[in-house]
Design an enzyme around this catalytic site. Structure first.
Site, mmCIF file in Angstrom:
data_model
loop_
_atom_site.group_PDB
_atom_site.id
_atom_site.type_symbol
_atom_site.label_atom_id
_atom_site.label_comp_id
_atom_site.label_asym_id
_atom_site.label_seq_id
_atom_site.Cartn_x
_atom_site.Cartn_y
_atom_site.Cartn_z
ATOM 1 N N SER A 1 3.772 -2.070 10.380
ATOM 2 C CA SER A 1 5.227 -2.198 10.560
ATOM 3 C C SER A 1 5.733 -3.593 10.254
ATOM 4 O O SER A 1 6.664 -4.095 10.895
ATOM 5 C CB SER A 1 5.631 -1.756 11.975
ATOM 6 N N GLU B 1 -5.138 -4.561 10.785
ATOM 7 C CA GLU B 1 -4.073 -3.580 10.968
ATOM 8 C C GLU B 1 -4.296 -2.823 12.272
ATOM 9 O O GLU B 1 -5.071 -1.851 12.296
ATOM 10 C CB GLU B 1 -4.069 -2.585 9.813
ATOM 11 N N GLY C 1 3.005 2.325 10.703
ATOM 12 C CA GLY C 1 3.995 3.377 10.500
ATOM 13 C C GLY C 1 4.749 3.765 11.761
ATOM 14 O O GLY C 1 5.433 4.794 11.795
ATOM 15 N N GLY D 1 2.936 -1.165 4.189
ATOM 16 C CA GLY D 1 3.003 0.259 3.850
ATOM 17 C C GLY D 1 4.423 0.660 3.499
ATOM 18 O O GLY D 1 4.897 0.444 2.379
ATOM 19 N N GLY D 2 5.135 1.233 4.468
ATOM 20 C CA GLY D 2 6.470 1.781 4.234
ATOM 21 C C GLY D 2 7.421 0.836 3.501
ATOM 22 O O GLY D 2 8.140 1.255 2.577
ATOM 23 N N ASN E 1 0.880 -1.172 0.000
ATOM 24 C CA ASN E 1 0.000 0.000 0.000
ATOM 25 C C ASN E 1 0.911 1.213 0.000
ATOM 26 O O ASN E 1 1.502 1.550 1.024
ATOM 27 C CB ASN E 1 -0.899 -0.011 1.250
ATOM 28 N N TRP E 2 1.021 1.827 -1.164
ATOM 29 C CA TRP E 2 1.970 2.942 -1.291
ATOM 30 C C TRP E 2 1.480 4.214 -0.589
ATOM 31 O O TRP E 2 2.233 5.135 -0.409
ATOM 32 C CB TRP E 2 2.221 3.249 -2.765
#
Ligand code: G3H
Length: 251
Positions: A214, A168, A174, A235-236, A9-10
């Site tokens: 994370s 999540e 994050g 994500g990241g 997921n950008w």
């Protein structure tokens, strides 16, 4: 048996050019490799068509990060599920905690989005998760069960069976603070149990439930080894091939 899935997921990152370059780099890296999971990348709307045209979408499927809760019409700035599907995307992330928190998306709105996604042959990746205060108050199971029930339990069995879920915990997104694999497993098992109670064991056993928050190269293998954790929503660590590829290879 249910699928193992690693989905990126950008979020609101990467220009169009950067995004196409990243997708092509990942596509090239996966080519010829043995991969034991489905790979999806969730990108901003404006990237979808270009990326779908630039890569092999049988190797990497493309997801939107959101879609409108209305079919079409005078909704300036919105992007419908039909428009998403017309780009070549096959998935759509719905109910991400950032959408719930910053754009006030309620269960009623999310239900409309899920229905429109399904009508347009998109597979929803439906996100749930508690905030830290809810976990500390011991309400996390209740909160997550309610999120699923309110937005999804009006679906009939055949439609529910098409969904992917993502757990999540908001406190892990994050933050670098990952849920332990025990915390992930117990919540995923709880989610599966509530699906079984509503739709039966077969539907529950067939539902892929991803963990997000994370998740990275160092913890993916341990998380994915748990019986009810069927992959990750990343994500990241999905923003570069060197960080994302080891997560894909954790299966
Ligand atoms: O959708 C992805 C999640 O919000 C996880 O983000 O991997 O940067 O913690 P993160």
């Amino acid at each position: 048996m249910r699928k193992n899935i690693v989905a990126g997921n950008w979020k609101m990152n990467k220009t169009l050019q950067e995004g196409v370059a990243l997708a092509k780099e990942l596509d090239a890296a996966l080519k010829g490799r043995t991969i034991n999971c489905d790979v999806i990348i969730g990108t901003p709307f404006i990237h979808l068509a270009s990326i779908a045209a630039a890569i092999d979408i049988t190797r990497i499927a493309v997801a939107a990060e959101n879609c409108a809760d209305k079919e079409s019409g005078a909704y300036t700035g919105e992007v419908s599920a039909a428009m998403v599907a017309s780009t070549g995307a096959r998935y759509v992330i719905i109910g991400h905690s950032e959408r719930r928190a910053y754009y006030h998306e309620t269960s009623a709105i999310l239900m409309e989005k899920v229905k429109l996604a399904l009508t347009n042959d998109l597979t929803p990746i439906f996100c749930v998760g508690e905030v830290l205060e809810e976990r500390e108050a011991g309400k996390h199971f209740e909160v997550v069960a309610r999120q699923i029930e309110e937005a999804l339990f009006a679906l009939d069995q055949a439609d529910f069976a098409k969904l992917i879920l993502a757990y999540e915990p908001v406190w892990a997104i994050g933050t670098g603070k990952t849920a332990t694999s025990d915390q992930a497993q117990e919540m995923h098992a709880h989610i599966r149990k509530s699906i079984a109670a509503k739709y039966g064991k077969e539907v529950a056993d067939g539902c892929s439930i991803l963990y997000g928050g994370s998740c990275n190269a160092a913890n993916a293998k341990e998380l994915f080894s748990r019986p009810d954790v069927d992959g990750g929503l990343i994500g990241g660590a999905s923003l570069s091939v060197d960080k994302f590829l080891p997560i894909i290879e954790a299966f």
